[in-house]
Write a protein that holds these residues in place. Structure first.
Motif, PDB file in Angstrom:
ATOM      1  N   VAL A 123      43.387   5.196  51.691  1.00 42.55           N
ATOM      2  CA  VAL A 123      41.463   6.266  52.319  1.00 42.55           C
ATOM      3  C   VAL A 123      41.910   6.160  53.867  1.00 42.55           C
ATOM      4  CG1 VAL A 123      39.889   6.467  52.524  1.00 42.55           C
ATOM      5  CG2 VAL A 123      40.775   5.368  50.367  1.00 42.55           C
ATOM      6  N   VAL A 138      36.530   0.955  53.166  1.00 47.13           N
ATOM      7  CA  VAL A 138      36.911   2.364  52.244  1.00 47.13           C
ATOM      8  C   VAL A 138      38.533   1.128  52.111  1.00 47.13           C
ATOM      9  CG1 VAL A 138      35.962   3.853  53.829  1.00 47.13           C
ATOM     10  CG2 VAL A 138      38.575   2.924  54.653  1.00 47.13           C
ATOM     11  N   GLU A 152      41.452   9.676  54.984  1.00 42.36           N
ATOM     12  CA  GLU A 152      40.625  10.567  55.322  1.00 42.36           C
ATOM     13  C   GLU A 152      39.032  10.613  56.112  1.00 42.36           C
ATOM     14  OE1 GLU A 152      40.926  11.344  50.832  1.00 42.36           O
ATOM     15  OE2 GLU A 152      41.494   9.229  52.195  1.00 42.36           O
ATOM     16  N   VAL A 186      35.860   3.545  48.239  1.00 46.56           N
ATOM     17  CA  VAL A 186      34.960   3.651  49.545  1.00 46.56           C
ATOM     18  C   VAL A 186      34.101   3.354  48.867  1.00 46.56           C
ATOM     19  CG1 VAL A 186      33.587   5.713  50.764  1.00 46.56           C
ATOM     20  CG2 VAL A 186      36.178   6.242  50.051  1.00 46.56           C
ATOM     21  N   ARG A 203      41.753   3.168  47.050  1.00 43.30           N
ATOM     22  CA  ARG A 203      40.957   4.540  46.930  1.00 43.30           C
ATOM     23  C   ARG A 203      39.639   4.521  46.553  1.00 43.30           C
ATOM     24  NH1 ARG A 203      42.720   8.624  49.853  1.00 43.30           N
ATOM     25  NH2 ARG A 203      42.003  10.168  48.370  1.00 43.30           N
ATOM     26  N   SER A 237      35.570   6.789  44.209  1.00 38.48           N
ATOM     27  CA  SER A 237      37.171   7.400  44.718  1.00 38.48           C
ATOM     28  C   SER A 237      36.646   8.392  45.360  1.00 38.48           C
ATOM     29  CB  SER A 237      37.795   7.797  43.889  1.00 38.48           C
ATOM     30  OG  SER A 237      39.067   8.399  44.189  1.00 38.48           O
ATOM     31  N   ALA A 238      37.768   8.285  46.849  1.00 36.11           N
ATOM     32  CA  ALA A 238      37.814   9.131  47.788  1.00 36.11           C
ATOM     33  C   ALA A 238      38.176  10.257  47.723  1.00 36.11           C
ATOM     34  CB  ALA A 238      38.876   8.445  49.261  1.00 36.11           C
ATOM     35  N   ASP A 239      38.789  10.739  46.069  1.00 38.74           N
ATOM     36  CA  ASP A 239      38.571  11.596  45.923  1.00 38.74           C
ATOM     37  C   ASP A 239      37.216  12.695  45.005  1.00 38.74           C
ATOM     38  OD1 ASP A 239      41.233  11.194  45.863  1.00 38.74           O
ATOM     39  OD2 ASP A 239      41.273  10.682  43.787  1.00 38.74           O
TER      40      ASP A 239
END
Length: 368
Positions: free
Chosen positions: A81, A77, A83, A33, A31, A135-137
């Motif tokens: 990932v 990414v 998004e 980025v 995940r 993290s992409a979160d």
């Protein structure tokens, strides 16, 4: 890679350091980025950390990389990932989950933990560097149309959270239609609050201490709000003259104005506090009258600091709305750029008052 870091506990230690370049592999579960940093805003938090008032380095590290107001462009990414993609413009949130129940449900801005995990502030490196990985979160996309003002998203989220919380609290009333608002303070947060409230259709009065003519007053009035000089008209006097305020957002950094805001609040009103104040300032207040007004008037006072992803996403929507409704207004807040990470002294000199009429001081880390 280059970064601006401090030695926690040592005053005025901000300097350029050579840090390890991060990789998407640093984040588990694919995940990660990797972001090329373009701009980083600086504010009172960075100044106070450099003054050794607070801030701790990550475990095992000799320094803390500064910077929480960030804007950058995705370079790579991880495989999980979907998004985000290379080339996207992004802003990362600041606080990371701890151990409380609130952290577990994605509202780490409401944590009950005593120790905060905040990038560029406490126990986690910040964004005043050439790259960061996360993290992409915790990474929020910014549309290309808002790329010139994306560095304002993080401070904007403090306002977004405060206003959203006011409405959430007043759901208890079943019907709440606030129309009049006061903003106490005309700095960056106060100006952004004026903008968001005007986008919501409020009749807004913004209180500042600087006499006219000044840049901040002109920006307030360009939005169709009023600018009132506190040395000429106090907040309570203005409310008695023009009517009490349904929502008051305090952003002055001057704690005595909190009590003025309490006095100026209408029945069923909400006072939102956004200033983080230190020191031991003391004043006399009419405590019984203020208490009676809050009890009989069903009034509320609530604080706003930091923000979770929900408020970053709302901020993105308001950036786009503002660019459409008031073209160029947000960009006019970006008054004092500093070109490059090597110019540490210039960056902090401007932040510490060396820049006349400064609204937002920021570092141009790289070009997109």
């Amino acid at each position: 890679m280059k970064a601006i870091a401090v030695t926690p506990g040592k005053k005025h230690s901000a300097q350029v350091v050579e840090a390890r370049r991060p990789s998407v592999a640093d984040v588990p579960d694919g995940r990660g980025v990797l972001v090329k940093v373009l701009r980083v805003g600086v504010d009172g938090t960075d100044r106070e950390i450099n003054d050794a008032q607070y801030g701790r380095a990550p475990a095992g590290e000799p320094y803390l990389i500064l910077g929480h107001e960030n804007f950058g462009q995705v370079e790579a990414v991880g495989p999980a990932v979907t998004e985000l993609a290379p080339g996207d413009f992004v802003v990362a949130t600041v606080r990371r989950p701890g151990r409380s129940l609130y952290d577990a449900i994605g509202t780490q801005d409401m944590t009950t933990d005593d120790v905060y995990l905040e990038r560029g502030i406490n126990l986690l490196h910040g964004f005043l560097s050439e790259h960061y990985v996360d993290s992409a979160d915790h990474v929020v996309a910014v549309p290309r149309g808002a790329r010139e003002v994306g560095v304002l998203l993080e401070p904007l989220t403090v306002v977004e959270k405060g206003i959203a919380q006011a409405y959430e609290i007043q759901r208890r009333l079943r019907v709440w239609h606030p129309r009049r608002a006061a903003v106490l303070g005309a700095g960056t947060i106060g100006l952004l609050a004026t903008l968001v409230l005007r986008l919501r259709g409020f009749d807004v009065t913004t209180f500042g201490k600087a006499p006219r003519p000044n840049r901040n007053a002109s920006l307030v009035e360009a939005l169709g709000a009023r600018y009132v000089i506190t040395s000429e008209t106090s907040v309570p006097d203005a409310s008695r003259r023009d009517g009490a305020y349904d929502l008051v957002l305090e952003a002055s950094g001057f704690s005595p104005l909190v009590f003025d805001g309490m006095e100026a609040l209408a029945k069923n009103g909400v006072l939102v506090l956004s200033s983080v104040t230190g020191g031991e300032r003391r004043i006399e207040v009419d405590a019984d009258r203020l208490n009676l007004g809050f009890v009989l008037g069903n009034k509320v006072m609530v604080g706003t600091v930091n923000a979770n992803r929900e408020y970053f996403e709302q901020g993105v929507r308001d950036l786009a709305h503002a660019e459409s409704a008031h073209p160029g207004w947000l960009a006019s807040l970006l008054t004092h750029p500093v070109k490059g990470l090597d110019r540490v002294s210039e960056l902090f000199d401007k932040l510490n008052g060396g820049a006349r009429d400064a609204i937002k001081v920021y570092c141009e880390v790289a070009a997109s």
